[in-house]
Design an enzyme around this catalytic site. Structure first.
Site, PDB file in Angstrom:
ATOM      1  N   GLN A   1      56.832  91.380  43.091  1.00 40.18           N
ATOM      2  CA  GLN A   1      57.259  90.570  44.227  1.00 40.18           C
ATOM      3  C   GLN A   1      56.416  90.949  45.448  1.00 40.18           C
ATOM      4  OE1 GLN A   1      59.185  88.041  44.235  1.00 40.18           O
ATOM      5  NE2 GLN A   1      60.640  88.221  42.537  1.00 40.18           N
TER       6      GLN A   1
ATOM      7  N   CYS B   1      55.692  58.716  21.337  1.00 39.29           N
ATOM      8  CA  CYS B   1      54.489  57.876  21.402  1.00 39.29           C
ATOM      9  C   CYS B   1      54.151  57.238  20.060  1.00 39.29           C
ATOM     10  CB  CYS B   1      53.309  58.698  21.920  1.00 39.29           C
ATOM     11  SG  CYS B   1      53.446  59.094  23.678  1.00 39.29           S
TER      12      CYS B   1
ATOM     13  N   CYS C   1      53.264  62.790  19.824  1.00 37.64           N
ATOM     14  CA  CYS C   1      54.693  63.099  19.802  1.00 37.64           C
ATOM     15  C   CYS C   1      55.465  61.949  19.166  1.00 37.64           C
ATOM     16  CB  CYS C   1      55.209  63.378  21.214  1.00 37.64           C
ATOM     17  SG  CYS C   1      55.476  61.916  22.252  1.00 37.64           S
TER      18      CYS C   1
ATOM     19  N   HIS D   1      58.476  63.658  25.076  1.00 36.61           N
ATOM     20  CA  HIS D   1      57.043  63.456  25.344  1.00 36.61           C
ATOM     21  C   HIS D   1      56.502  64.515  26.295  1.00 36.61           C
ATOM     22  CE1 HIS D   1      53.213  61.690  26.457  1.00 36.61           C
ATOM     23  NE2 HIS D   1      53.570  61.917  27.719  1.00 36.61           N
TER      24      HIS D   1
ATOM     25  N   ASP E   1      65.691  91.873  39.633  1.00 37.62           N
ATOM     26  CA  ASP E   1      64.926  92.108  40.857  1.00 37.62           C
ATOM     27  C   ASP E   1      65.522  91.306  42.003  1.00 37.62           C
ATOM     28  OD1 ASP E   1      64.187  89.597  39.803  1.00 37.62           O
ATOM     29  OD2 ASP E   1      62.325  89.612  40.939  1.00 37.62           O
TER      30      ASP E   1
ATOM     31  N   ASP F   1      65.833  85.085  31.414  1.00 38.40           N
ATOM     32  CA  ASP F   1      65.674  85.417  32.823  1.00 38.40           C
ATOM     33  C   ASP F   1      66.819  86.345  33.202  1.00 38.40           C
ATOM     34  OD1 ASP F   1      65.267  85.469  35.534  1.00 38.40           O
ATOM     35  OD2 ASP F   1      65.052  83.305  35.748  1.00 38.40           O
ATOM     36  N   SER F   2      66.559  87.285  34.083  1.00 38.60           N
ATOM     37  CA  SER F   2      67.549  88.319  34.405  1.00 38.60           C
ATOM     38  C   SER F   2      68.750  87.798  35.180  1.00 38.60           C
ATOM     39  CB  SER F   2      66.901  89.428  35.229  1.00 38.60           C
ATOM     40  OG  SER F   2      66.590  88.962  36.528  1.00 38.60           O
ATOM     41  N   GLY F   3      68.639  86.610  35.757  1.00 42.53           N
ATOM     42  CA  GLY F   3      69.679  86.097  36.636  1.00 42.53           C
ATOM     43  C   GLY F   3      69.394  86.373  38.095  1.00 42.53           C
ATOM     44  N   GLY F   4      68.364  87.177  38.359  1.00 46.46           N
ATOM     45  CA  GLY F   4      68.045  87.543  39.729  1.00 46.46           C
ATOM     46  C   GLY F   4      67.751  86.350  40.614  1.00 46.46           C
ATOM     47  N   PHE F   5      66.948  85.415  40.131  1.00 49.94           N
ATOM     48  CA  PHE F   5      66.576  84.267  40.954  1.00 49.94           C
ATOM     49  C   PHE F   5      67.805  83.426  41.289  1.00 49.94           C
ATOM     50  CE2 PHE F   5      65.321  79.824  41.518  1.00 49.94           C
ATOM     51  CZ  PHE F   5      64.425  79.956  42.567  1.00 49.94           C
TER      52      PHE F   5
ATOM     53  N   CYS G   1      48.531  60.802  22.480  1.00 51.92           N
ATOM     54  CA  CYS G   1      49.646  61.701  22.182  1.00 51.92           C
ATOM     55  C   CYS G   1      50.198  61.455  20.777  1.00 51.92           C
ATOM     56  CB  CYS G   1      50.753  61.516  23.214  1.00 51.92           C
ATOM     57  SG  CYS G   1      52.146  62.641  22.990  1.00 51.92           S
TER      58      CYS G   1
ATOM     59  N   GLY H   1      58.659  85.035  42.609  1.00 49.47           N
ATOM     60  CA  GLY H   1      58.702  84.679  44.019  1.00 49.47           C
ATOM     61  C   GLY H   1      57.613  83.745  44.480  1.00 49.47           C
TER      62      GLY H   1
END
Length: 376
Positions: free
Chosen positions: A194, A314, A311, A340, A143, A89-93, A309, A221
């Protein structure tokens, strides 16, 4: 290279070939924000739970331990001992969520670290440089992420700035991918759409960023305050205007129900902290609905979380034992629940891909949504 293998309506099952391996879509990316899944999972666990892509965060890794440190140590894949794809992730959020700590300018964003208050600047070029240092498979454009319910007067100039920043991201990535010391010279760039819940702005922005001919396109967004119906309305409107021959990524979404609805509308990639976060609080997913293992009904229940399941949780442990661990605040209880939940999500995507390729997705979706109605 991105190749669509099968479609049922707008739902598509595809394959994205990257320098770190093939990604089969629709795909859920397990969130490893600081190069680890919260809940005590290792990369060995990620292989076991059928993870295709790990998602790490530019902002957090830049602050700690530092992207320059990770580059010196050989890049993020070597650092976390993971040889499959990583999206950063770009860090924008994260930057824009620090509303009281940041100031937006044309050149980028000035903000204070949430760790120690240190003054930091991040713009498109800085974000691309950090992600290049990390050596991720897929980098996200930097962004501005306006609040979903922002008004038109706020969103219009924000979108225009995001588009200008995207051009700077493209130019910087092209430059970085030519440098001799770049870890991943085949790093891919995804742009971000966006526009809040304003369909006309979303559509206009989708058309603008489509002209950049990027490796993929994200819808950002959303899942930040609007209703599910508003989110689906935006997806219905914007996805037809993004390139169908490129992967579509719905950022930060979501519940199994959200994923099924978004796949039907043409989304390839998903990420969300919910399965790990809920697991750490004893909330686990099954085809019959979500369970709260803290509830007394599970106190003497020797059955697994789900009989369906496969996993490791489980296969070995009962609801009663896991509930005991959670009540005793033993880390193992959280770890077993996170294993799980992430296995459940990854297996859900396998089933989705299979049903799209068999042209039975609509029937599968209906069956799954009907099954999710109970909570114990």
């Amino acid at each position: 290279m991105y190749e669509i293998l099968s479609m049922e309506g707008r739902a598509k099952s595809a394959r994205l070939c990257t320098v770190h391996g093939i990604i089969e879509t629709p795909c859920f990316m397990n969130v490893a924000t600081v190069a680890a899944i919260k809940g005590g999972l290792s990369t060995v666990d990620l292989y076991d739970i059928k993870t295709q892509v790990a998602l790490s965060n530019t902002y957090h890794l830049h602050l700690r331990p530092g992207d320059d440190v990770i580059k010196e140590l050989g890049g993020l894949h070597k650092f976390m001992v993971w040889d499959k794809p990583i999206l950063t992730d770009s860090g924008g959020f994260q930057v824009f969520s620090l509303a009281h700590r940041r100031k937006i300018k044309e050149e980028g964003v000035y903000f204070s670290s949430h760790i120690d208050g240190k003054k930091i600047f991040m713009g498109p070029e800085e974000s691309m440089k950090i992600q290049s240092n990390l050596g991720s498979t897929i980098a996200m454009a930097f962004d501005e992420c306006p609040p979903a319910l922002s008004d038109r007067e706020y969103i219009l100039p924000s979108i225009a700035r995001t588009t200008r920043w995207l051009k700077r991201c493209v130019d910087k990535m092209n430059e970085l991918n030519q440098q001799d010391d770049t870890i991943n010279k085949k790093q891919l760039l995804f742009g971000i759409n966006q526009g809040g819940v304003l369909a006309d702005i979303r559509i206009s922005h989708a058309k603008e960023i489509a002209e950049f001919d990027l490796a993929g396109y994200a819808i950002g967004g959303l899942a930040v305050g609007e209703t599910h119906q508003e989110m689906y309305y935006i997806l219905d409107n914007v996805i037809p205007h993004l390139p169908q021959n490129k992967p579509t990524y719905l950022m930060g979404v979501g519940t199994p129900e959200n994923i099924l609805e978004a796949v039907e509308r043409g989304v390839d990639f998903f990420d969300c902290v919910l399965p790990a976060r809920n697991g750490r609080h004893g909330h686990v997913y099954t085809n019959a609905g979500k369970l709260n293992l803290f509830n007394k009904i599970h106190e003497k229940d020797l059955s697994p979380i789900s009989d369906e399941c496969s996993c490791s949780t489980c296969e070995r442990y009962s609801r009663a034992y896991i509930r005991h661990l959670l009540k005793a605040k033993e880390m193992l209880g959280m770890r077993l629940c996170v294993i799980h939940n992430l296995h459940y999500y990854n297996n859900l995507m396998i089933e989705i891909r299979k049903n799209i390729r068999n042209n039975t997705f609509a029937k599968y979706k209906k069956s799954r949504l009907e099954g999710f109605k109970s909570t114990l």
